[in-house]
Design an enzyme around this catalytic site. Structure first.
Site, PDB file in Angstrom:
ATOM      1  N   PRO A 168     -45.019  12.315   0.977  1.00 17.66           N
ATOM      2  CA  PRO A 168     -44.800  11.134   1.809  1.00 17.66           C
ATOM      3  C   PRO A 168     -44.537  11.392   3.301  1.00 17.66           C
ATOM      4  CG  PRO A 168     -42.821  11.617   0.585  1.00 17.66           C
ATOM      5  CD  PRO A 168     -43.861  12.614   0.129  1.00 17.66           C
ATOM      6  N   CYS A 169     -45.562  11.842   3.986  1.00 18.99           N
ATOM      7  CA  CYS A 169     -45.431  12.089   5.421  1.00 18.99           C
ATOM      8  C   CYS A 169     -45.199  10.795   6.203  1.00 18.99           C
ATOM      9  CB  CYS A 169     -46.657  12.842   5.946  1.00 18.99           C
ATOM     10  SG  CYS A 169     -48.226  12.063   5.558  1.00 18.99           S
TER      11      CYS A 169
END
Length: 180
Positions: free
Chosen positions: A147-148
């Site tokens: 989850p950047c």
């Protein structure tokens, strides 16, 4: 902590072009077309069409019936519906040791939360390398699952996203971080 572990392989960069992909599949999402790619060891790519660092054409065969890619598609469908989703596909992320450390740190950010690039730099022991952390976050080959989009500026501002800032906003809204 997220159950997905990153394999500790190291390949010369650019990793996205050198990973030994064995299958690929294109899916439709509320935020546009997504290309999924896998290796023999796990999911190695999830890119939005037009995303920065999109690998373009891959030499892997198109396999809409690949079990791992279908599993990923089902889990993403649940995610888009706003259902609590634990992504369970094994990951095979190709990058430098530093990039893999950053990507592993991203996996610890819970749904509905954000963190800063500085915080990620602290977690990987390189507080003076916030820009390098930002570059590694931007090279994440499996967006959404790693989850950047949950990484924001220290001031709380929404900063870049390889898939486009509008997608980052939509993902954070979907996860309840931003008001609709």
């Amino acid at each position: 902590m997220h159950p997905i572990m990153i394999k500790s392989k190291s390949y010369p960069m650019p990793a996205a072009l050198r990973a030994p992909y064995t299958a690929q599949h294109r899916i439709t999402s509320p935020l546009g077309e997504i290309l999924l790619a896998r290796t023999a060891d796990g999911l190695a790519g999830l890119w939005f069409e037009g995303q920065k660092d999109h690998p373009g054409g891959l030499s892997a065969p198109w396999q809409a019936d690949d079990p791992l890619l279908l599993q990923t598609e089902r889990e993403l469908d649940a995610f888009w519906r706003g259902e609590p989703t634990e992504f369970s596909a094994p990951l095979d992320l190709h990058g430098t040791a530093f990039q893999r450390a950053v990507w592993q740190a991203l996996l610890t950010i819970p749904t509905g939360h954000t963190t800063s690039y500085r915080s990620i730099a602290e977690r990987v022991g390189t507080l003076s390398a916030c820009r390098a952390v930002g570059a590694a976050v931007g090279r994440n080959p499996v967006s959404i699952i790693v989850p950047c989009h949950r990484v924001i500026g220290s001031s709380g501002g929404l900063t870049g996203y390889a898939g486009g800032l509008e997608r980052k906003v939509a993902l954070l809204r979907l996860e309840g971080v931003l008001a609709v």
